[in-house]
Design a protein around this motif. Structure first.
Motif, short mmCIF file in Angstrom:
data_model
loop_
_atom_site.label_atom_id
_atom_site.label_comp_id
_atom_site.label_asym_id
_atom_site.label_seq_id
_atom_site.Cartn_x
_atom_site.Cartn_y
_atom_site.Cartn_z
N THR A 31 19.56 -15.96 -34.54
CA THR A 31 19.15 -15.95 -33.37
C THR A 31 19.29 -14.32 -32.76
N ILE A 56 21.42 -25.23 -32.75
CA ILE A 56 21.20 -23.77 -31.95
C ILE A 56 21.93 -22.67 -32.72
N PHE A 57 22.96 -22.97 -32.73
CA PHE A 57 23.93 -21.52 -33.22
C PHE A 57 24.61 -21.73 -34.33
N GLU A 86 22.50 -21.91 -39.94
CA GLU A 86 21.35 -22.31 -40.59
C GLU A 86 20.04 -21.50 -39.51
N ARG A 87 20.71 -20.89 -38.72
CA ARG A 87 19.63 -20.28 -37.52
C ARG A 87 20.14 -18.93 -37.29
N HIS A 134 23.71 -31.15 -31.58
CA HIS A 134 22.60 -30.27 -30.85
C HIS A 134 22.84 -28.60 -30.57
N VAL A 135 24.12 -28.34 -30.50
CA VAL A 135 24.62 -26.94 -30.36
C VAL A 135 24.84 -26.34 -31.97
#
Lengths: 230, 230
Positions: free
Chosen positions: A188, A181-182, A185-186, A177-178
């Motif tokens: 932000t 988000i981080f 591939e993301r 899950h983390v």
């Protein structure tokens, strides 16, 4: 000797309660002297968490061994799994301690200080990896906190099930899950950004105001991708 | 009375050190009896953090007053700002306490338990808002930890500057970082996603594999935006 002190301590904690057990009671049951106890444990609280110092040492060594090729967020997730492994190695003991820690506020506080040291180890590593980046220390602190929170969410869920079920699966799910988000591939942290190195499996993220004309968005995409529309 | 006890305590902590100061010393300087001290503070440690209980109460009330229209991540960021406000109201005292807390391990542990209570308050609120969602409690715990880490990163940066500079600006910047990751304007839980309600200030996020042909990306954008290329 160390193991028999821990075993004696937990037997008494369960029978009489933590507060009602003295170091003298523990050494009497273990059949050793007070000096032996304090050779291994600075205080009664420390006997409740006999493995954290060793685990912190392993975690720090693991992070120190990291190379530039390690994706930093994945690396701290792997480091967090060292803590899980310590708990999962001895489910009965871990569940017993979990119950004890819920009941004794002083132990809860002790545990918080241990968790804080794990979190600092992860954050320090990430700060090094992100150094020179805008908001590098901020990002490092936020990711370290998120990883620890996710790990503990998975770990507690397993402990609440009395150590039945698959601890690794719970923690892996939480860490995924983390990572979602981080992880690599993301993007932000910028309004528009492409990944640094460009394989076909890289992901391009474009963030744009809904009101922006589409041709501007496409232009942005072209610039990011460095090529003409296909 | 309460304020004069805090003032006397900090004067002595700075002059003699925390460990070397007894409750008797504090009440002697403040000119009151021991019973008065313990009416306000359960222990010597509590006099170092006189405002956290009140702040926790305000934070819980603030979260309890939330309505369904409040965006949950923004709401917990606003709740975290209540802690900042408490620190920023009295910069000299906050800086003095920060220095003291760095030096005395027992106070550091006490502070960790306070921070943990703030984090639980935020997480409990988010768990309520995310209930029924897949991974709701996990997401709640991760966001609460990230908000607290960001808040503390901004706060500590201000405290290290000896309370010069703009505490709110530091913390706002840090919380904006977290909002950028978890807030309503970023999609983090799906490969392609547009925001729910569509004003011109909304942000559209498109995530695509670098290898995807650009026309596929544009098609995706059109679908998300619900209109033809401008």
């Amino acid at each position: 000797m160390r193991e028999s002190l821990v075993a004696a301590a937990f037997q008494l904690f369960v029978e009489r309660g933590y507060e009602q057990t003295t170091v003298d009671d523990i050494v009497a049951l273990a059949g050793v002297g007070r000096r032996s106890f304090f050779r291994y444990f600075p205080s009664k609280e420390d006997v409740v968490f006999p493995d954290h110092e060793g685990c912190l040492t392993r975690m720090t060594a693991f992070l120190d061994e990291s190379g530039p090729g390690h994706e930093p967020v994945e690396r701290v997730c792997d480091a967090a799994r060292l803590v899980l492994r310590m708990y999962a190695e001895n489910p009965a003991f871990s569940v017993q301690r979990y119950r004890l820690t819920r009941k004794v506020p002083g132990l809860r506080t002790y545990e918080l200080s241990v968790v804080w040291r794990y979190e600092r180890a992860l954050a320090d590593y990430l700060r090094g990896r992100f150094s020179g980046r805008p908001d590098g220390t901020l990002r490092a602190d936020v990711i370290a906190a998120a990883v620890v929170a996710a790990h503990n969410n998975g770990l507690r869920s397993w402990l609440r099930s009395d150590g039945r079920g698959d601890a690794s699966a719970e923690v892996d799910h939480a860490l995924a899950h983390v990572l979602g988000i981080f992880g690599p591939e993301r993007a932000t942290d910028g309004p528009t950004r492409g990944p640094g190195a460009g394989g076909d499996d890289d992901v391009v993220v474009v963030v744009s105001r809904r009101g922006a004309p589409l041709w501007r968005v496409v232009q942005e995409l072209e610039t990011t991708l460095g090529r003409d529309p296909a």
